[in-house]
Design a protein around this motif. Structure first.
Motif, short mmCIF file in Angstrom:
data_model
loop_
_atom_site.label_atom_id
_atom_site.label_comp_id
_atom_site.label_asym_id
_atom_site.label_seq_id
_atom_site.Cartn_x
_atom_site.Cartn_y
_atom_site.Cartn_z
N ASP A 34 2.46 -4.05 -10.75
CA ASP A 34 1.36 -3.04 -11.30
C ASP A 34 1.03 -1.91 -10.50
N VAL A 35 0.44 -1.07 -10.96
CA VAL A 35 0.33 0.09 -10.05
C VAL A 35 -1.01 0.53 -10.22
N ASN A 36 -1.94 0.75 -9.20
CA ASN A 36 -3.23 1.01 -9.06
C ASN A 36 -3.60 2.19 -8.17
N THR A 37 -4.55 2.92 -8.27
CA THR A 37 -4.91 3.86 -7.41
C THR A 37 -5.76 3.49 -6.14
N VAL A 91 0.78 -1.09 -5.16
CA VAL A 91 1.40 -1.60 -6.18
C VAL A 91 1.17 -3.31 -5.89
N VAL A 92 1.13 -4.05 -6.93
CA VAL A 92 1.34 -5.38 -6.77
C VAL A 92 2.40 -6.05 -7.56
N ASP A 99 3.99 -1.66 -14.73
CA ASP A 99 2.77 -1.11 -15.51
C ASP A 99 2.31 0.01 -14.65
N LEU A 100 2.63 1.18 -15.11
CA LEU A 100 2.04 2.29 -14.64
C LEU A 100 0.78 2.50 -14.87
N ILE A 101 0.16 3.42 -14.39
CA ILE A 101 -1.51 3.99 -14.95
C ILE A 101 -1.33 4.83 -16.08
N ASP A 102 -1.92 4.43 -17.16
CA ASP A 102 -1.75 5.36 -18.43
C ASP A 102 -1.81 6.81 -18.09
N TRP A 111 0.76 -1.06 -0.11
CA TRP A 111 -0.25 0.08 0.07
C TRP A 111 0.83 1.15 -0.07
N LEU A 112 0.37 2.16 -0.60
CA LEU A 112 1.00 3.65 -0.82
C LEU A 112 0.29 4.49 0.39
N HIS A 113 1.04 5.58 0.80
CA HIS A 113 0.46 6.40 1.75
C HIS A 113 -0.77 7.09 1.51
#
Length: 556
Positions: free
Chosen positions: A301-304, A289-290, A344-347, A282-284
């Protein structure tokens, strides 16, 4: 920046943590004997021109891999090499049976053997001696032009003839006397190596690199480390003795942990180590990220996640990616992930945002001591990274393949299995010669198999003239089906007694190839006979008849 080193020494494991400003940035785990850095006198087993490589026997379980680019041209004492050694194609440089001196540059991983090179490097605290090349270099972490020039001049004046040296980061601000002492020490080590290589017979270990604690003292204990805390009195004394020889000013920074609480728990490292093994980080901001590892590469993988932003979607994505790259680099270093890494960053549609994120990633990787390259950020938001791997990463050391899913992370669903079992039972009813069958499977699969009742099974029995008993059994693998044969329904009840004693005749894995089915061990035959005696009947049919057939085929 406050930097600390925490070391935990236990009978079968040594762990070292590096903490910067209260954050865990590195963790090293050693179990058994490390191989990287060791020098061996090896024997060439085979030469593969198609791969431009050779395999070398160095006395380990698997032969070591030697690429053509890792073959030097200079011959060393104790080697049996031709005049063409180091020139031309791989087949012209090496031949099977040749004895050569190699150093391990990468530990064995998975099914792969160690990687080796003929370019030998011997590290000390301030310098690295390279006896096989004529070269002078200065660590890229020393950034001042004046200091780099000074150190290069000293290195040029003290390096042995036709050998090379690399000035390490710890040498910044150090005088010629200390550097020359390192050269003298490393030359004495090299002389012992060549002497052993001359007299040794391949395959043989010629030089063993130091273990983790000494390697950390040699490579990481520099002026920017505020304290080094260790919980082993024996290792504490050895560290002080070691520092007395090359850096006595650092002895005051080494302390012995004497508290009853384990050292990693005391400094909060244990919890951080547990987090480092998690798939999701988890990010602050609420994003995450997974990290998934495959045979070929590591995918991140990066997710919001929970982060919804405050202004617009583009800003939300940009801030998430910007925060993610720092955490991604931290996790790569912490877990010591090597090889190919795909992020895999968010587009991001905004070109300025893309450049800022890529720039932030480039700044973050400067903290990495390993050789790392960022290839590019594609239009799809994919970043390709390569990172040199030397030792086994944290995942490799602390985890093993799951025996249930065999490392795949997924198994067949109960519904899929219920459909497969129904087809398998139909096939057995049609082709099996036994008049009665007992089928055992996972309870969840059993529940789905009979969700609409047993009419399909009764119809199957009537059509094929067989008695079929299907039941669920706790503890059975989801993908496994046990089938027991009997001559008739009455005999099947007898077989149930044997099944209750834990005996099987056929084990089906419905997601495996046929040759992966589990056989019954030959030495268990007497146990089966004993189970029959307990049940009150000699084994003349059913499971035992089937067993005799299996053993008869095996013995012929």
């Amino acid at each position: 920046m406050a930097r600390e080193i925490i070391a935990s020494v236990e009978p079968y494991e040594t762990r070292v943590a590096v903490i910067e400003d209260g954050t865990l940035v590195n963790i090293f785990v050693e179990r058994g004997e490390p191989l990287a850095g060791n020098i061996y006198k090896g024997k060439v087993v085979n030469v593969l021109p198609g791969m431009e490589a050779a395999f070398v026997d160095i006395g380990l379980d698997r032969n070591a891999f030697l690429h053509v680019t890792d073959i030097r041209s200079q011959r060393l004492v104790g080697e049996e090499v031709d005049e063409s050694f180091g020139r031309g194609a791989i087949a012209d440089r090496l031949r099977p049976g040749q004895e050569i001196l190699v150093q391990v540059t990468k530990e064995p991983m998975g099914t792969k053997g160690a990687r080796v090179t003929t370019y030998i490097a011997l590290p000390a605290h301030y310098l690295v001696l390279m006896p096989t090349v004529n070269y002078v270099g200065v660590s890229r972490r020393i950034e001042g032009d004046t200091e780099r020039k000074r150190l290069r001049q000293i290195a040029d004046s003290i390096k042995p003839d036709k050998m090379g040296v690399i000035v390490r980061t710890a040498a910044e601000g150090v005088g010629e006397r200390e550097l020359r002492a390192d050269v003298d020490f490393l030359l004495s080590v090299w002389n012992r190596v060549t002497e052993r290589a001359r007299n040794g017979k391949a395959p043989a270990l010629i030089y063993q690199d130091v273990h983790l604690i000494r390697r950390v003292v040699r490579d990481l204990l520099t002026e920017d480390v505020e304290r080094f805390v260790i919980d082993s009195p024996d290792e504490y004394g050895r560290i002080l003795d070691l520092l007395s020889s090359f850096a006595p000013a650092l002895k005051s920074r080494v302390t012995l942990h004497k508290g009853e609480e384990p050292i990693f728990e005391h400094f909060g490292v244990e919890k951080e180590l547990e987090r480092a093994l998690r798939r999701k980080v988890w990010l602050h901001s609420g994003g995450y990220v997974v990290i998934d590892r495959t045979e070929a590469l590591t995918v991140i993988d990066v997710n919001t996640g929970k982060y919804v932003g405050k202004t617009d979607l583009a800003s939300t994505i940009f801030k998430t990616n910007l925060e993610a790259v720092d955490e991604i680099v931290r996790q790569i270093i912490l877990r010591d992930i090597g090889g190919i890494i795909l992020v895999d960053l968010i587009d991001m549609e905004n070109e300025r945002h893309r450049k800022r994120v890529l720039q932030a990633l480039g700044e973050a990787v400067k903290a990495d001591r390993a050789k790392i390259h960022i290839i590019d950020l594609t239009q799809l938001g994919l970043v390709e990274i390569t990172r040199k791997r030397v030792y086994q990463d944290l995942e490799e050391v602390m985890r093993t393949h799951c025996p249930y899913c065999e490392g795949r992370g997924r198994v067949l669903s109960p519904e899929t299995m219920s459909l497969r079992v129904r087809r398998e039972v139909r096939r057995l009813a049609r082709t099996n010669r036994a008049r009665a069958l007992l089928v055992e499977l996972h309870p969840q699969v059993h529940a789905l198999l009979f969700r609409d009742g047993e009419s399909w099974l009764r119809q199957l029995e009537e059509n094929n003239g067989k008695h079929i008993l299907i039941r669920g059994r706790e503890g059975l693998h989801l993908e496994r089906v046990n089938v027991t044969e009997a001559a008739d329904a009455a005999a099947l009840e007898q077989e149930e007694v044997l099944v209750g004693a834990g005996r099987r005749t056929q084990l089906y894995w419905l997601d495996r190839e046929p040759d992966e089915a589990v056989d019954i061990a030959e030495e268990e035959e007497e146990e089966y006979e004993h189970a029959a005696a307990v049940a009150g009947e000699r084994a003349t049919h059913g499971i035992f008849a089937r067993l005799r057939q299996l053993f008869a085929v095996r013995r012929t």
